[in-house]
Design a protein around this motif. Structure first.
Motif, mmCIF file in Angstrom:
data_model
loop_
_atom_site.group_PDB
_atom_site.id
_atom_site.type_symbol
_atom_site.label_atom_id
_atom_site.label_comp_id
_atom_site.label_asym_id
_atom_site.label_seq_id
_atom_site.Cartn_x
_atom_site.Cartn_y
_atom_site.Cartn_z
ATOM 1 N N GLN A 1 -14.452 28.140 24.964
ATOM 2 C CA GLN A 1 -15.400 27.237 25.038
ATOM 3 C C GLN A 1 -15.442 26.381 23.630
ATOM 4 N N MET A 2 -15.810 27.218 22.626
ATOM 5 C CA MET A 2 -15.905 26.564 21.386
ATOM 6 C C MET A 2 -14.400 25.892 20.885
ATOM 7 N N LEU A 3 -13.536 26.582 20.869
ATOM 8 C CA LEU A 3 -12.149 26.144 20.350
ATOM 9 C C LEU A 3 -11.787 24.819 21.233
ATOM 10 N N GLY A 4 -12.187 24.977 22.233
ATOM 11 C CA GLY A 4 -11.539 24.026 23.356
ATOM 12 C C GLY A 4 -12.351 22.682 23.049
ATOM 13 N N ALA B 1 -8.000 27.272 13.187
ATOM 14 C CA ALA B 1 -7.548 25.886 12.942
ATOM 15 C C ALA B 1 -6.142 25.459 13.497
ATOM 16 N N ALA B 2 -5.277 26.397 13.235
ATOM 17 C CA ALA B 2 -4.049 25.965 13.858
ATOM 18 C C ALA B 2 -3.804 26.173 15.044
ATOM 19 N N GLU B 3 -4.350 27.197 15.884
ATOM 20 C CA GLU B 3 -4.449 27.146 17.114
ATOM 21 C C GLU B 3 -4.911 25.746 17.898
ATOM 22 N N MET B 4 -5.982 25.216 17.453
ATOM 23 C CA MET B 4 -6.587 23.698 17.675
ATOM 24 C C MET B 4 -5.705 22.721 17.448
ATOM 25 N N ARG C 1 0.881 -1.125 -0.028
ATOM 26 C CA ARG C 1 0.044 -0.052 -0.006
ATOM 27 C C ARG C 1 0.786 1.194 0.134
ATOM 28 N N ARG C 2 0.412 2.193 -0.656
ATOM 29 C CA ARG C 2 1.206 3.440 -0.341
ATOM 30 C C ARG C 2 1.369 3.947 0.746
ATOM 31 N N PRO C 3 2.310 4.838 1.133
ATOM 32 C CA PRO C 3 2.436 5.216 2.432
ATOM 33 C C PRO C 3 0.983 5.732 3.003
ATOM 34 N N PRO C 4 0.528 5.397 4.104
ATOM 35 C CA PRO C 4 -0.879 6.003 4.751
ATOM 36 C C PRO C 4 -0.359 7.304 4.950
ATOM 37 N N GLN C 5 -1.599 8.507 4.934
ATOM 38 C CA GLN C 5 -1.289 9.751 5.480
ATOM 39 C C GLN C 5 -2.651 10.353 5.911
ATOM 40 N N ILE C 6 -2.757 10.706 6.896
ATOM 41 C CA ILE C 6 -3.933 11.280 7.551
ATOM 42 C C ILE C 6 -3.627 13.115 7.351
ATOM 43 N N THR C 7 -4.588 13.663 6.975
ATOM 44 C CA THR C 7 -4.578 15.245 7.123
ATOM 45 C C THR C 7 -5.699 15.641 7.994
ATOM 46 N N TRP C 8 -5.380 16.076 9.162
ATOM 47 C CA TRP C 8 -6.538 16.464 10.187
ATOM 48 C C TRP C 8 -7.176 17.568 9.528
ATOM 49 N N THR C 9 -8.497 17.435 9.636
ATOM 50 C CA THR C 9 -9.291 18.596 8.808
ATOM 51 C C THR C 9 -10.253 18.915 9.641
ATOM 52 N N ILE C 10 -10.611 20.496 9.613
ATOM 53 C CA ILE C 10 -11.732 20.831 10.314
ATOM 54 C C ILE C 10 -12.717 21.362 9.404
#
Length: 360
Positions: free
Chosen positions: A333-336, A83-86, A45-54
């Protein structure tokens, strides 16, 4: 109103304290992009990769709708910074009615908003649209503009069944056949633009909730043109005991994106059974098993957090702007809350075998 002044004012008010058919047919001899490749001694399998996305719908409260439309670059900066802060590496931007970018204004607003997001170091190669077919209003304009701006994935769909008195056997399949013309037309456009449309799987009476039907609908389509966004929360609600895994493994060659949410099944007062949404780790989704299947299959693509449960009395399965009266959560609260979701997913992925270099 400039960005910093808006933030100050909103915070003080309490709002922000929070081709022909042959061109799209799948070549029988070619492995689809993202699918396993061969190696001596067996499959690899090609190298797996997750891109964490909001999903950017969960960040629309950072501004008012009017501000987002008047100052798209500044809004993009705010989205990227949050997004970067979280800890998220990427954003799926809403380009649909009521979204960050209105389809009617896509030529004017998409490019500057993307520049704003990307200026923060956060990626954005993914949008969510509001159309189900190429004949939908603004479909060509949205996709052509997005392709010009380096967007690779767009979310489309979904279709609902008609459960009438005759909906049995072949008449169910006939409903799918009725959709083929629209699906093929959209696939032709995707192929021409070099984009992949990913169909989001929902639970309950939608095409794709059983997966086999979606595979049947897409069976002649190149998966690099139209593919699947596998929402594990919805499909665990459909088959918590084990069919979610059968569905994921069967659909895997067509899975280009993943939707992340945790689910339960509830019975309403009228007796109806529905999917319900809860914080990650508190529902039925077996997160470690899920991420292990993704890893072992060589998944590479966006894993998108979608926060849709009720939090401190606020239903997050709603689009909020900064001036929405019912939005009472603070910025912290929301970002947390959104950051906590990511931490649960990252911990489960690591336990399932995803290395730090395979997650970004």
């Amino acid at each position: 109103m400039r960005r910093r002044n808006f933030l100050y004012g909103a915070s003080s008010s309490g709002l922000l304290a929070l081709a022909p058919l042959a061109a799209i047919a799948s070549p029988a001899s070619a492995a689809p992009k993202g699918a396993p490749a061969s190696r001596p001694g067996g499959p690899t399998r090609r190298p797996p990769q997750i891109t964490w996305t909001i999903f950017s719908r969960h960040l629309q409260w950072l501004t008012t709708q009017a501000y987002a439309h008047q100052y798209p670059y500044e809004t993009g900066v705010l989205v990227g910074e949050a997004a970067a802060e979280m800890g998220y590496a990427a954003v799926d931007l809403t380009v649909r009615p009521g979204g960050h970018v209105e389809p009617a204004a896509v030529r004017r607003n998409l490019a500057p908003m993307l520049r704003g997001v990307r200026s923060t170091g956060v990626r954005c190669a993914h949008i969510t649209t509001g159309f189900t077919s190429r004949s939908s209003e603004y479909a060509d304009e949205v996709l052509t503009t997005a392709a010009d701006q380096g967007i690779r994935y767009y979310r489309w769909g979904s279709f609902s069944y008609r459960w009438d008195a005759d909906a049995y056997g072949d008449t169910v399949l006939a409903q799918l056949e009725d959709l083929r013309k629209e699906v093929r037309s959209l696939a032709v456009l995707s192929r021409r633009l070099g984009m992949t449309g990913i169909y989001h799987t929902f639970s309950g009476g939608r095409v794709g909730s059983s997966v086999w039907d979606l595979l049947h609908l897409l069976d002649t389509i190149d998966p690099d043109a139209l593919a699947i966004n596998f929402d594990i929360g919805h499909l665990v609600a459909e088959g918590a005991v084990g069919s979610w895994q059968t569905n994921l493994r069967t659909a895997f060659p067509r899975v280009r994106g993943v939707g992340l949410k945790d689910s339960t099944v509830t019975r309403a007062a009228n007796g109806a059974v529905r999917a319900g949404w809860v914080p990650a780790g508190q529902g039925f989704v077996p997160w470690v098993d899920f991420f292990r299947v993704l890893h072992d299959g060589g998944f590479s693509g966006p894993c998108e957090a979608q926060i849709e449960y009720v939090h401190q009395g606020v239903n997050l399965n709603t689009t909020f702007w900064a001036d929405t009266p019912s939005f009472t959560l603070s910025r912290a609260q929301m970002l947390g809350t959104i950051a906590t979701e990511l931490s649960v997913y990252q911990a489960a992925a690591s336990e399932a075998g995803w290395t730090a270099t395979e997650q970004h």
